[in-house]
Design a protein around this motif. Structure first.
Motif, PDB file in Angstrom:
ATOM      1  N   ASP A  11       5.834  -3.156   9.793  1.00 52.17           N
ATOM      2  CA  ASP A  11       5.019  -2.355  10.705  1.00 52.17           C
ATOM      3  C   ASP A  11       5.532  -2.479  12.130  1.00 52.17           C
ATOM      4  N   THR A  61      -3.441  -6.188   7.481  1.00 46.28           N
ATOM      5  CA  THR A  61      -2.857  -6.640   8.738  1.00 46.28           C
ATOM      6  C   THR A  61      -1.424  -6.134   8.833  1.00 46.28           C
ATOM      7  N   GLU A  62      -0.770  -6.484   9.940  1.00 39.00           N
ATOM      8  CA  GLU A  62       0.584  -6.002  10.185  1.00 39.00           C
ATOM      9  C   GLU A  62       1.631  -6.921   9.578  1.00 39.00           C
ATOM     10  N   THR A  96      -4.812  -7.351  15.031  1.00 35.62           N
ATOM     11  CA  THR A  96      -4.204  -8.630  15.371  1.00 35.62           C
ATOM     12  C   THR A  96      -5.190  -9.790  15.293  1.00 35.62           C
ATOM     13  N   LEU A 143       5.322  -8.047  10.387  1.00 37.55           N
ATOM     14  CA  LEU A 143       6.277  -8.005  11.497  1.00 37.55           C
ATOM     15  C   LEU A 143       7.560  -8.730  11.123  1.00 37.55           C
ATOM     16  N   GLY A 164       6.918   2.408  13.399  1.00 37.62           N
ATOM     17  CA  GLY A 164       6.624   1.027  13.757  1.00 37.62           C
ATOM     18  C   GLY A 164       7.050   0.753  15.180  1.00 37.62           C
ATOM     19  N   ALA A 168      -1.117 -11.356  12.144  1.00 43.19           N
ATOM     20  CA  ALA A 168      -0.069 -10.659  11.415  1.00 43.19           C
ATOM     21  C   ALA A 168       0.611 -11.591  10.416  1.00 43.19           C
TER      22      ALA A 168
END
Lengths: 327, 270
Positions: free
Chosen positions: A63, A33-34, A2, A36, A174, A6
């Protein structure tokens, strides 16, 4: 992860929300990175339906899913702006991608001003350069510009159907996070909603599109255009005045920024001037024919073949000529 | 906000006429200095709507525009001839590099200086950039609601009813003033000013404001205020040929075109 920030994606339209996962996944992979997916969950929606939404988003590349829950059923722009502002405050994402629908465009612009952030709308391409988002969009009629961001998060809206729907990516896991947002006062009241008539023809899948614009003088002249389309096995498209203002054609026939993007082998523009609104929707066509009385119309600059003439003469003549070619 | 003589404010952009814009043959960059400025089409419709409201309800029409340099006199006169009561130009050289964030901050401040208006009108997008941001951003700046993609607007005692065109539906929405309305091309047909109106236009006032008049520091750079940087503008690499098909008759032209398309394998022989 994080600390890198994200990549968040949001669209109120399910199909576009999935396309955003396809757009965001490579960026998230590259930036490590994620990705979302933000979902607005209406009060009235059933818990089982919500589980299905989460499962779909994860399976198709997210994710994690951020669910804004308990959303009033009449929530509008003001709510979505407040909710996304909350998400940005909580997660400090590196980028937020929004579907460039009419609603999404307004939401992201209002959000951007509140955040004192830059925003790029109607992006056709997203890349990372030195770890930072760089976008491409159409500008000045038919030019392409590249833009980068000086503010965080990078806010961008992505054209519907610019990215293909994502493929299932095997077994994926996720997380789900839920948050609530106080509904802001929204002084706008919707008095009436009217669905527009849709056709069943998918112009975005046709190999050939015959499109018609304001050069057509009356709805009763449409059969002339349809005859040409038939001679070419083509779908019939239209520019915005004919679908929105005059409603001579169904709304999903609209080619352009607020309509469909088409990439046929052959695109014939009949009586269309070719403003940026329209151009963005057809510029990736393989071969473009423009039929227009005005040799200075912008569509001429986007054409492989220019016919300067009245569509009322040229279109029937072209139909006859094509019919002659066929045994 | 519903005083006896309502003020309708209109934000307009002077944009290069993209129909007359050419690309440099070598660099493919736009030759902006060769394209004349015009009133962005969508904003002409916004002004027309404001003038129609004034004709129906009385009041004033104030036009605001952020410019990097003094615009050609004839396009300012056109605004006045179309029915604007006054044009206020916010002149700032760094506006050349201003993005939608910086533009909306300046126009928001200018609208506040203007005082009591009940409606801000603008086009849904501009003819050159068509980002569709400045309208909603001004509304956010002023903390008022925005109605975008409006195709019909009715006013009744300080309240507005608007028809909006969305992708798959139309909406009728109601909103109290003050409100910002971004109009689509469908809303009206802008008038062509008469000779008399053009002559009268030169009698109407034009004002020039600087950022300092809006309460911003003297050394403000709108480039520094911008959140987006444009790094490159280029015409697409695959330029179209633009082959003109000519002939003595429509039939001849059509047959030539049909042969071309056939030769390229674009016509299937069923």
């Amino acid at each position: 992860m994080t600390d890198r920030g994200a990549i968040c994606v949001f669209s109120e339209n399910r199909e576009v929300a999935l396309e955003l996962l396809a757009a965001g996944r490579p960026l998230a992979d590259q930036a490590q990175t994620e990705l979302l997916s933000i979902v607005m969950e209406k009060r009235a929606s059933a818990p089982t339906a919500n589980d299905a939404v989460v499962a779909e988003r994860i399976a198709l590349g997210a994710d994690g899913v951020l669910i804004v829950e308990d959303v009033p059923d009449d929530a509008g722009t003001a709510f979505d702006v407040a909710a996304l502002q909350r998400v940005v405050g909580l997660r400090d994402p590196a980028a937020l991608l929004v579907g460039a629908t009419v609603h999404g465009t307004e939401v992201v612009a209002r959000l951007a001003q509140r955040l004192r952030a830059g925003c790029a709308t109607d992006c056709t391409r997203l890349t990372l350069r030195d770890g930072r988002l760089e976008i491409e969009r159409v500008t000045l009629g038919r030019f392409t510009c590249r833009q980068t961001f000086r503010t965080r998060p990078a806010l961008a809206s992505v054209r519907p159907r610019q990215f293909a729907s994502p493929q299932r990516r095997g077994e994926r896991r996720g997380g789900v996070e839920r948050l609530r947002v106080d509904a802001p006062v929204d002084p706008m009241r919707v008095l009436e909603r009217r669905e527009r008539v849709a056709s069943h023809e998918r112009i975005d899948r046709a190999a050939c599109v015959v499109a018609v614009g304001r050069g057509l003088r009356a709805a009763q002249d449409l059969p002339m255009i349809e005859a040409l389309a038939q001679a070419l096995d083509a779908a019939v498209g239209a520019s915005r005045p004919l679908t929105n203002d005059l409603e001579w054609l169904p709304i999903d026939a609209k080619v352009g920024l607020s309509g469909t993007t088409v990439r046929p082998k052959l695109y014939i523009a009949c009586g269309i001037s070719g403003q940026i609104e329209h151009f963005v929707g057809m510029r990736e066509s393989e071969v473009v024919v423009a039929i227009n009385t005005d040799p200075t119309a912008p569509i001429m600059a986007a054409a492989d073949y220019r016919v300067i003439g009245d569509l009322y003469e040229v279109v029937p003549a072209l139909t006859r000529a094509l019919q002659k070619l066929r045994p | 906000m519903s005083d006896a003589t309502p003020t309708f404010a209109v934000c307009v952009k002077f944009a290069p006429d993209t129909a007359q814009l050419r690309a440099d043959p070598k660099t493919r960059a736009p030759r902006l200095d060769e394209a004349p400025l015009r009133i962005s089409t969508f904003d002409e419709h916004a002004l027309e709507e404001a003038v129609r409201l004034k004709e129906a309800h009385g009041g004033r029409v104030e036009v605001l525009s952020l410019v990097a340099a003094p615009p050609p006199e004839e396009i300012v006169l056109k605004l006045l001839a179309m029915g604007a009561d006054r044009v206020c130009l916010i002149e700032e050289p760094s506006a050349q590099a201003a993005d939608a964030l910086a533009t909306a901050r300046v126009l928001g401040a200018a609208l506040q200086k203007l005082g009591a208006w009940e409606l801000v009108l603008c086009g849904e997008g501009s003819i050159d950039v068509y980002a569709r941001q400045v309208g909603p951003r001004i509304a956010a700046e002023l903390d008022i609601p925005a109605l975008t993609h409006v195709t019909r607007l009715d006013r009744e005692a300080g309240s507005f009813t608007a028809h909006r065109g969305l992708e798959d539906r139309t909406e009728v929405v109601a909103c109290e003033a003050p409100v910002l309305v971004a109009v689509g091309l469908e809303i009206n047909q802008p008038r062509f000013p008469t000779v008399l109106q053009i002559l009268g236009a030169s009698q109407k006032p034009t004002e020039v404001w600087r950022l300092a008049d809006l309460g911003f520091p003297d050394d403000t750079s709108l480039e520094d205020w911008s959140g987006v940087v444009t790094t490159d503008v280029r015409a697409p690499e695959t330029q179209r040929n633009g082959l003109v098909i000519e002939g003595d008759s429509a039939t001849e032209v059509a047959e030539q075109l049909a042969c071309e398309l056939f030769a390229r394998g674009l016509v299937k022989l069923a």
